[in-house]
Enzyme design. Sequence first.
Site, PDB file in Angstrom:
ATOM      1  NE  ARG A   1       9.261  -0.819   9.948  1.00 40.79           N
ATOM      2  CZ  ARG A   1       8.169  -0.683   9.177  1.00 40.79           C
ATOM      3  NH1 ARG A   1       8.282  -0.164   7.975  1.00 40.79           N
ATOM      4  NH2 ARG A   1       6.994  -1.054   9.610  1.00 40.79           N
TER       5      ARG A   1
ATOM      6  CE  LYS B   1      -1.073  -0.832   4.852  1.00 39.28           C
ATOM      7  NZ  LYS B   1       0.176  -0.413   5.438  1.00 39.28           N
TER       8      LYS B   1
ATOM      9  NE  ARG C   1       8.253  -4.037   5.438  1.00 37.20           N
ATOM     10  CZ  ARG C   1       6.937  -3.818   5.580  1.00 37.20           C
ATOM     11  NH1 ARG C   1       6.192  -3.506   4.546  1.00 37.20           N
ATOM     12  NH2 ARG C   1       6.380  -3.893   6.753  1.00 37.20           N
TER      13      ARG C   1
ATOM     14  NE  ARG D   1       3.629  -3.692  11.926  1.00 33.81           N
ATOM     15  CZ  ARG D   1       4.519  -3.517  10.948  1.00 33.81           C
ATOM     16  NH1 ARG D   1       5.580  -4.268  10.872  1.00 33.81           N
ATOM     17  NH2 ARG D   1       4.326  -2.580  10.050  1.00 33.81           N
TER      18      ARG D   1
ATOM     19  NE  ARG E   1      -2.463   1.151  10.338  1.00 32.19           N
ATOM     20  CZ  ARG E   1      -1.190   0.811  10.289  1.00 32.19           C
ATOM     21  NH1 ARG E   1      -0.732  -0.134  11.053  1.00 32.19           N
ATOM     22  NH2 ARG E   1      -0.383   1.425   9.494  1.00 32.19           N
TER      23      ARG E   1
END
Length: 211
Positions: free
Chosen positions: A154, A14, A121, A165, A87
């Site tokens: 991260r 996104k 990532r 999450r 959210r």
Amino acid sequence: MQCIVFFGIQGSGKGTQAELLSHSLNFQHINTGDLFRDQVSRGTELGLRVREIIGRGELVPDELVFQIVDSVLEPERKGIVFDGFPRTLAQAEFLVRHYEVLRVFFLQLEEADAINRISARRVCGDCGTNYNLKSNRPQRPDLCDKCGGALIIRKDDRPEAISKRFAEFYSQTLALKDFFGEQGLLTEINAGNSIDAIAGEIANTIGNLNS
Ligand code: AMP
């Protein structure tokens, strides 16, 4: 103010699509996750309040989300592309009360594919530039192209935080599908397709809104 919303599970792309669309429409791009991370890395009062919450992969309280969005708004802009906001249902209700929502894109991706993408990532520990070892590789595997800083994973991309999450996504954010669907605002996109194919589908949808 007009706005377009992107939501989807972490890793659905996104952020990439929101960035592309905001450039092509000349809209402001607001990514609440990046805004919070910036506050954390600068050690601001807000950053200190949310650091632990974000590290655990939990959602920040709605009031702080409204506050951070409000603090970066550029009222002279034509519109906003929201990425990672709303959210929760309370945030979605806030959004429709305060903005003219043109379209909401839900980027649908299977959890296994999302995990695959997230595991690739990396972020520069010094300047914050994002990379993906599969789709957006740095020239040298562990170093930032821009500043030479070391690339790291991260904290909230580590497995424990990721499962939290995902759980937050399923328990809180997925309900936005019905909320925006009932208002005739939802477009569902297969996020497993290529970046270009998805961008084309989004551009067509936006083009049809204007015709
Ligand atoms: P992201 O990179 O978009 O997944 O965001 C990173 C973290 O920032 C999330 O795990 C939350 O802790 C927090 N966050 C970002 N946007 C929101 C939001 N709209 N509501 C609540 N928490 C958020």
